[in-house]
Design a protein around this motif. Structure first.
Motif, PDB file in Angstrom:
ATOM      1  N   HIS A  26      43.606  22.338  50.217  1.00 39.93           N
ATOM      2  CA  HIS A  26      44.877  22.056  50.890  1.00 39.93           C
ATOM      3  C   HIS A  26      44.864  20.603  51.356  1.00 39.93           C
ATOM      4  O   HIS A  26      43.802  20.013  51.574  1.00 39.93           O
ATOM      5  N   VAL A  57      54.359  15.839  53.224  1.00 36.53           N
ATOM      6  CA  VAL A  57      54.306  16.906  52.226  1.00 36.53           C
ATOM      7  C   VAL A  57      52.990  17.653  52.397  1.00 36.53           C
ATOM      8  O   VAL A  57      51.933  17.042  52.561  1.00 36.53           O
ATOM      9  N   ASP A  58      53.065  18.972  52.383  1.00 40.68           N
ATOM     10  CA  ASP A  58      51.870  19.816  52.417  1.00 40.68           C
ATOM     11  C   ASP A  58      51.660  20.405  51.032  1.00 40.68           C
ATOM     12  O   ASP A  58      52.620  20.832  50.380  1.00 40.68           O
ATOM     13  N   ALA A  59      50.404  20.410  50.589  1.00 35.41           N
ATOM     14  CA  ALA A  59      50.061  20.979  49.287  1.00 35.41           C
ATOM     15  C   ALA A  59      48.969  22.026  49.485  1.00 35.41           C
ATOM     16  O   ALA A  59      48.070  21.866  50.316  1.00 35.41           O
ATOM     17  N   LEU A  84      53.977  23.207  47.000  1.00 35.15           N
ATOM     18  CA  LEU A  84      54.313  22.001  47.753  1.00 35.15           C
ATOM     19  C   LEU A  84      55.468  22.305  48.696  1.00 35.15           C
ATOM     20  O   LEU A  84      56.397  23.020  48.329  1.00 35.15           O
ATOM     21  N   SER A 123      57.888  20.289  51.883  1.00 40.68           N
ATOM     22  CA  SER A 123      58.150  19.143  52.758  1.00 40.68           C
ATOM     23  C   SER A 123      58.671  19.580  54.119  1.00 40.68           C
ATOM     24  O   SER A 123      58.525  18.869  55.093  1.00 40.68           O
ATOM     25  N   LYS A 133      47.575  17.552  53.492  1.00 40.84           N
ATOM     26  CA  LYS A 133      48.849  17.095  54.054  1.00 40.84           C
ATOM     27  C   LYS A 133      48.905  15.588  53.887  1.00 40.84           C
ATOM     28  O   LYS A 133      47.964  14.878  54.258  1.00 40.84           O
TER      29      LYS A 133
END
Length: 64
Positions: A48, A27-29, A18, A20, A50
Motif C-alpha cells: 500500500h 492518491v492512495d494505492a 486507486l 483519491s 499514499k
C-alpha cells in the motif's frame, strides 16, 4: 464483460485499487491478492502507498 467474469471466477486474483477521495490531498494505492469467491473470499494486502499531491495541485483542485 467476459473478461470480468473470468477474473471473478479465478481462484486467485491480484488487484490494484486507486482512490483519491474527496479530501483532494493525494492518491492512495492498494495491491491485494484475493482467494476464493463469495462468502469464502479471503484477501491479503501485498502493498500500500499514499502519494500526497503537491500543494500547488491541491490549490488548483480546490478551485474546480
Amino acid at each position: 464483460m467476459k473478461d470480468l467474469l473470468r477474473i471473478a471466477k479465478a481462484k486467485k486474483r491480484s488487484i490494484i485499487g486507486l482512490m483519491s477521495g474527496t479530501s483532494m490531498d493525494g492518491v492512495d494505492a492498494l495491491f491485494v491478492r484475493f482467494r476464493g469467491s463469495g462468502a469464502d473470499t479471503t484477501y491479503e494486502v501485498l502493498a500500500h502507498h499514499k502519494q500526497n499531491y503537491p500543494s500547488e495541485l491541491r490549490d488548483q483542485l480546490s478551485y474546480v
